[in-house]
Design a protein around this motif. Structure first.
Motif, PDB file in Angstrom:
ATOM      1  N   THR A  19       0.828  -1.211   0.000  1.00 12.44           N
ATOM      2  CA  THR A  19       0.000   0.000   0.000  1.00 12.44           C
ATOM      3  C   THR A  19       0.857   1.254   0.000  1.00 12.44           C
ATOM      4  O   THR A  19       0.633   2.186  -0.793  1.00 12.44           O
ATOM      5  N   VAL A  20       1.853   1.297   0.880  1.00 11.64           N
ATOM      6  CA  VAL A  20       2.702   2.487   0.983  1.00 11.64           C
ATOM      7  C   VAL A  20       3.514   2.684  -0.289  1.00 11.64           C
ATOM      8  O   VAL A  20       3.579   3.798  -0.848  1.00 11.64           O
ATOM      9  N   GLY A  21       4.140   1.612  -0.784  1.00 14.91           N
ATOM     10  CA  GLY A  21       4.969   1.734  -1.987  1.00 14.91           C
ATOM     11  C   GLY A  21       4.167   2.137  -3.213  1.00 14.91           C
ATOM     12  O   GLY A  21       4.569   3.035  -3.971  1.00 14.91           O
ATOM     13  N   THR A  22       3.005   1.491  -3.409  1.00 13.82           N
ATOM     14  CA  THR A  22       2.160   1.832  -4.555  1.00 13.82           C
ATOM     15  C   THR A  22       1.617   3.251  -4.425  1.00 13.82           C
ATOM     16  O   THR A  22       1.537   3.989  -5.416  1.00 13.82           O
ATOM     17  N   ASN A 458       2.393   7.978   6.522  1.00 12.45           N
ATOM     18  CA  ASN A 458       1.828   7.164   5.445  1.00 12.45           C
ATOM     19  C   ASN A 458       1.482   5.750   5.890  1.00 12.45           C
ATOM     20  O   ASN A 458       0.527   5.164   5.375  1.00 12.45           O
ATOM     21  N   VAL A 459       2.208   5.206   6.853  1.00 16.43           N
ATOM     22  CA  VAL A 459       1.790   3.912   7.420  1.00 16.43           C
ATOM     23  C   VAL A 459       0.474   4.085   8.157  1.00 16.43           C
ATOM     24  O   VAL A 459      -0.447   3.257   8.040  1.00 16.43           O
ATOM     25  N   PHE A 460       0.348   5.161   8.924  1.00 16.11           N
ATOM     26  CA  PHE A 460      -0.902   5.451   9.634  1.00 16.11           C
ATOM     27  C   PHE A 460      -2.064   5.576   8.648  1.00 16.11           C
ATOM     28  O   PHE A 460      -3.138   4.977   8.832  1.00 16.11           O
ATOM     29  N   VAL A 461      -1.869   6.320   7.574  1.00 17.46           N
ATOM     30  CA  VAL A 461      -2.914   6.524   6.574  1.00 17.46           C
ATOM     31  C   VAL A 461      -3.241   5.209   5.865  1.00 17.46           C
ATOM     32  O   VAL A 461      -4.412   4.904   5.586  1.00 17.46           O
ATOM     33  N   ALA A 462      -2.218   4.402   5.574  1.00 18.26           N
ATOM     34  CA  ALA A 462      -2.445   3.120   4.909  1.00 18.26           C
ATOM     35  C   ALA A 462      -3.299   2.197   5.762  1.00 18.26           C
ATOM     36  O   ALA A 462      -4.217   1.533   5.258  1.00 18.26           O
TER      37      ALA A 462
END
Length: 566
Positions: A19-22, A458-462
Motif C-alpha cells: 500500500t505504501v509503496g504503490t 503514510n503507514v498510519f494513513v495506509a
C-alpha cells in the motif's frame, strides 16, 4: 490470484508495504501541474487493498501515528514557542470558532434528516475525523433513558456511520486543503513563495538543511602564501609572525608551514624563512585584506589538503560568560580556532570584536580536532555533529508525552484529555524547543526526521484505508448512500468557512491558515498533504495549538449533540 490474496491476509505487513509503496508511486504521477500527492494516493490504495479484508491488528497504527506527531513537534518546537506570544491566542480563538461551525453544520444536518443519536455520533465523528468522539458519544447514549434494545441499536450504528463518513472526512479534507486550498488563498506558486519568505524570516539559514545546497560564504578562511617579505630574511618564529600580524589589526594564525618538500605544524617556536609557504587562517573579513607582510597568495593543493572540524559548542562556563568575542579569541586555548557564528535563542548574533558572549550561546567553531576538544573544556559542551539519533531521547520523550496525554480529567461527566497522540505532539514541541536551548542531548538528524515524518504518516494513513474499506461498502448498503453525501457536506462546509475565516478575518499567513484548518479538523493526514504540497513544515505551526484545542472541543460538542438530538 487466490494464492496472492492468501499471502496478503496471512502476512498483513506485506500488504502494508504494498500500500505504501504503490501509494508513493501513484503520488509521483503528475498531469501538468496537478498531482494528488503521496498521502492521498496511499489512502486510496489502502481503500482498494482493504477490499481484500486484510486484518491489521495490533498497535501499529498508533505507533507510527505517535512517531509522526513527535517528529512534527520536534521540527517546529523552537519556532512554535517563539510564535506563541503573537499568534497563539488568535489560533485558540480560531479553533473555537471553527470547531463550533463543525458542530453547527453537523447538528443542522442531523435535525433536518431526523437522525437518531447513534447516527448523529457516527456522522459527527466520521465527517470531522475525530475518533475519540465515538467513545464519548457512545458513553453518552448508554446513559440515556432508553430501552436496552434501542440503546444496543444506537450503539451498533455508530461505527457503521463512522466508516461511511470517515473516508471522505479524511480524503475530502486532504483534497480540499492540499489541492484547492492554496488556489483559494491566492495560488500555489504565490503561497510557496510566501512560505519560503516566512521560513527565511524565522530561520535565515533554513535552506542549509537542504543537502543540495552549499553556502557560498566561508566565514573561516584558510589560504596559502609564499614567504617573500624581507621581514623574514633572518627567519621569524610563528609567534613573532602572529604578533606582527595582530599589531597591524589582523588577528590571524599561522596554521601550517611548507619548507622545501616537507610540511610542518605551526608550533609557536617554528622558524619561518624566506621561500617557505605558510597557511594563514582566520575570519574572512581579515584574511581578504592585503598581506604584504607575507608575500603573494599561491595555490598549493598538498599544503591545503588537511582535515578540519566545524563543531557547535554550548557556552556553560562562567569564565567565558561576559567576555567579548575578541577577548575570547585571545585566550591561549583558542589559538588557531575561528568563531564562525554565535547563535542566541535560536537566532544568529552579528559578530564583532565587542560582541559579548552570554551563557547559553552556541558558538560554531572551526579548527583542528585536538584544539577544539581542548577549547570546549574551557567553554562548555561540544555538540559534535553525527548521523546517529539519540533514541533514548526519542523513546523517553514519546513515553512521557503519551503518559501525559493518556491522563483524563473529568469535568462533571465530560472526560477531557489530549490523547496519547496529542501527548506525543506536545512532547515533540517541548523537547524540540529544549534541544534548541540546550543542545547537549536529543540530536535527531534531518534524514531521520524525514523517515519518522513521512513513513509514520503514510503507514498510519495506509492502515486507516485498509481497516475502513470493508465496513465502508457494507455501511453504505446498511444506512444508504445519502449519509455519504451529507457526510461530505459536513466535512466540506466547515473547511471552506475555515479557509475564509483564517484568510479574511484572522489574516493568518496562508500556510498557517492551512495548518490551522487541518488542526481544527484533527486531520493529521491533511497536515502531511499540505506540507508535501508546499514543500515546508511551516503549516505545523498552525496545526499544533488548533489540534489540541479542537481535540477537546469536538468531544464536548459531540456530547451536546447527543443530548439535543435525543
Amino acid at each position: 490470484m487466490d494464492t496472492f490474496i492468501d499471502i496478503l491476509r496471512q502476512y498483513p505487513a506485506i500488504a502494508l508495504f504494498l500500500t505504501v509503496g504503490t501509494g508513493f508511486l501513484i503520488g509521483k504521477i503528475r498531469y501538468r501541474s496537478f498531482s494528488i500527492g503521496s498521502v492521498t494516493a496511499v489512502l486510496l490504495t489502502g481503500v482498494l487493498v482493504g477490499q481484500l479484508r486484510i486484518s491489521m491488528s495490533g498497535p501499529m497504527k498508533t505507533v507510527f501515528f505517535m512517531m509522526f506527531l513527535f517528529s512534527i513537534g520536534y521540527s517546529v518546537g523552537p519556532q512554535f514557542f517563539r510564535s506563541l506570544r503573537g499568534a497563539g491566542l488568535k489560533q485558540v480563538l480560531f479553533a473555537v470558532i471553527m470547531s463550533s461551525s463543525c458542530f453547527g453544520v453537523t447538528l443542522l444536518i442531523a435535525l433536518l434528516l431526523s437522525y437518531s443519536p447513534g447516527e448523529t455520533v457516527g456522522l459527527f465523528s466520521g465527517s470531522q475525523t475525530c475518533s475519540a468522539l465515538m467513545g464519548v458519544g457512545g458513553d453518552a447514549i448508554s446513559r440515556l433513558p432508553l430501552a436496552d434494545a434501542i440503546k444496543d441499536r444506537e450503539l451498533s450504528i455508530i461505527p457503521v456511520c463512522y466508516a461511511v463518513t470517515y473516508i471522505y472526512g479524511t480524503l475530502g479534507t486532504v483534497i480540499i486543503l492540499a489541492n484547492f486550498g492554496p488556489k483559494l488563498l491566492g495560488g500555489l506558486e504565490k503561497i510557496r513563495r510566501q512560505t519560503k519568505e516566512l521560513e527565511a524570516k524565522l530561520d535565515e539559514n533554513s535552506w542549509e538543511s537542504d543537502p543540495a545546497c552549499v553556502n557560498a560564504l566561508r566565514v573561516a578562511a584558510y589560504r596559502a602564501y609564499r614567504v617573500e617579505n624581507e621581514f623574514f630574511k633572518d627567519g621569524k618564529t610563528v609567534k613573532e609572525t602572529e604578533a606582527e600580524l595582530k599589531s597591524q589589526g589582523l588577528p590571524l594564525y599561522v596554521d601550517r608551514i611548507k619548507s622545501g618538500k616537507r610540511i610542518y605544524a605551526a608550533n609557536a617556536d617554528r622558524i619561518i624563512h624566506k621561500g617557505d609557504t605558510a597557511v594563514l587562517c582566520g575570519r574572512r573579513e581579515y584574511i581578504v585584506q592585503d598581506h604584504g607582510l607575507i608575500g603573494p597568495e599561491v595555490s598549493d593543493e598538498k599544503l591545503l589538503s588537511y582535515p578540519l572540524e566545524k563543531i557547535p559548542v554550548l557556552v556553560t562556563k562562567r569564565s567565558v560568560t561576559g567576555k567579548t568575542a575578541s577577548a575570547l579569541s585571545g585566550q591561549r586555548y583558542m589559538h588557531g580556532i575561528i568563531i564562525n557564528s554565535i547563535t542566541r535563542h535560536g537566532s544568529n548574533v552579528e559578530i564583532s570584536d565587542d560582541t559579548t558572549i552570554e551563557k547559553g550561546d552556541v558558538l560554531l567553531l572551526t579548527g583542528h580536532h585536538s584544539r577544539l576538544k581542548s577549547a570546549a573544556v574551557h567553554i562548555g559542551h561540544m555538540d559534535r555533529p553525527t548521523t546517529s539519533s539519540d533514541l533514548m531521547f526519542v523513546g523517553l520523550a514519546i513515553f512521557i508525552g503519551g503518559v501525559i496525554g493518556a491522563v483524563t480529567i473529568m469535568f462533571g461527566d465530560i472526560p477531557v484529555s489530549f490523547g496519547t497522540s496529542g501527548g506525543a505532539l506536545i512532547a515533540g514541541l517541548v523537547f524540540g524547543w529544549l534541544r534548541s536551548k540546550r543542545p547537549t542531548f536529543g540530536h535527531i538528524p534531518d534524514s531521520a526526521l524525514w523517515i519518522m515524518n513521512n513513513l509514520g504518516l503514510n503507514v498510519f494513513v495506509a492502515v486507516i484505508g485498509i481497516e475502513a474499506a470493508p465496513s465502508f461498502i457494507s455501511g453504505i448498503k446498511e444506512v444508504g448512500p445519502m449519509l455519504l453525501v451529507v457526510g461530505a457536506i459536513g466535512t466540506s462546509l466547515p473547511l471552506l468557512f475555515g479557509l475564509w475565516l483564517g484568510h479574511k478575518i484572522f489574516k493568518f499567513h496562508p500556510a498557517i491558515t492551512l495548518g490551522c484548518c487541518a488542526g481544527t479538523r484533527t486531520c493529521t493526514a491533511a497536515l502531511g498533504a499540505v506540507q508535501e504540497t508546499l514543500g515546508s513544515s511551516l503549516p505545523a505551526m498552525g496545526y499544533t495549538i488548533t489540534y489540541a484545542v479542537s481535540n477537546i472541543l469536538l468531544v464536548i460538542w459531540g456530547m451536546i449533540a447527543v443530548l439535543i438530538v435525543s
